[in-house]
Enzyme design. Structure first.
Site, mmCIF file in Angstrom:
data_model
loop_
_atom_site.group_PDB
_atom_site.id
_atom_site.type_symbol
_atom_site.label_atom_id
_atom_site.label_comp_id
_atom_site.label_asym_id
_atom_site.label_seq_id
_atom_site.Cartn_x
_atom_site.Cartn_y
_atom_site.Cartn_z
ATOM 1 N N TYR A 18 9.263 1.984 7.303
ATOM 2 C CA TYR A 18 8.468 2.109 6.334
ATOM 3 C C TYR A 18 9.161 1.423 5.044
ATOM 4 C CZ TYR A 18 5.738 4.640 2.571
ATOM 5 O OH TYR A 18 5.007 4.741 1.585
ATOM 6 N N HIS A 22 7.488 -2.094 2.471
ATOM 7 C CA HIS A 22 7.441 -2.157 1.202
ATOM 8 C C HIS A 22 8.541 -3.362 0.488
ATOM 9 C CE1 HIS A 22 5.192 1.455 1.899
ATOM 10 N NE2 HIS A 22 4.609 1.287 1.053
ATOM 11 N N TYR A 41 2.477 1.673 -11.131
ATOM 12 C CA TYR A 41 2.603 2.346 -9.661
ATOM 13 C C TYR A 41 3.749 2.211 -9.175
ATOM 14 C CZ TYR A 41 0.303 3.503 -5.318
ATOM 15 O OH TYR A 41 -0.263 4.065 -4.429
ATOM 16 N N TRP A 76 -4.275 -2.594 5.284
ATOM 17 C CA TRP A 76 -2.923 -2.388 4.877
ATOM 18 C C TRP A 76 -3.132 -0.564 5.142
ATOM 19 C CZ3 TRP A 76 1.697 -3.613 3.379
ATOM 20 C CH2 TRP A 76 2.574 -2.476 2.903
#
Length: 121
Positions: A18, A22, A41, A76
């Site tokens: 994960y 990113h 964000y 995504w």
């Protein structure tokens, strides 16, 4: 402006992957997030895979609708869905929202306005 905070849980056995996904996020997905009207964000990862997300937007419903219709966001999120515990649907659409109970700027502004009202009398 609306501040949005949400919570998800990443499966502990998939944390490394994960994080790798990113670093960095696809450039076209970053562009879609910005085009949707989300800014400032951030994602924060806690113990046990607890994931807290935060962003600001002028119209969250419009931002959600934009991303829901985006083929890039759909690709995504299809790839990201397997990382989360107990999630049904697209991560961006199904995350648990959190209720804001305190914001420093808002309270300082309210206190200043209250102080100002007291001096006008």
């Amino acid at each position: 402006m609306t501040r949005v905070c949400f919570q998800l849980r990443v499966k502990p056995e998939l944390l490394d992957e994960y994080l790798a996904r990113h670093s960095p996020v696809w450039p076209e997905m970053l562009a879609e997030i910005a085009a949707a009207g989300r800014r400032n964000y951030s994602l924060f990862l806690g113990d046990g895979g607890q994931l807290i997300g935060y962003y600001e937007t002028d119209d969250d419903a419009a931002a959600q609708a934009y991303l829901a219709a985006s083929p890039v966001a759909a690709r995504w999120e299809a790839q990201m869905a397997r990382f989360f515990v107990g999630l049904e649907g697209r991560p961006d659409q199904a995350a648990t929202p959190l209720t804001e109970i305190f914001h420093l700027h808002d309270q300082l502004a309210a206190a200043a306005a209250s102080d100002h009202e007291g001096t006008d009398r």
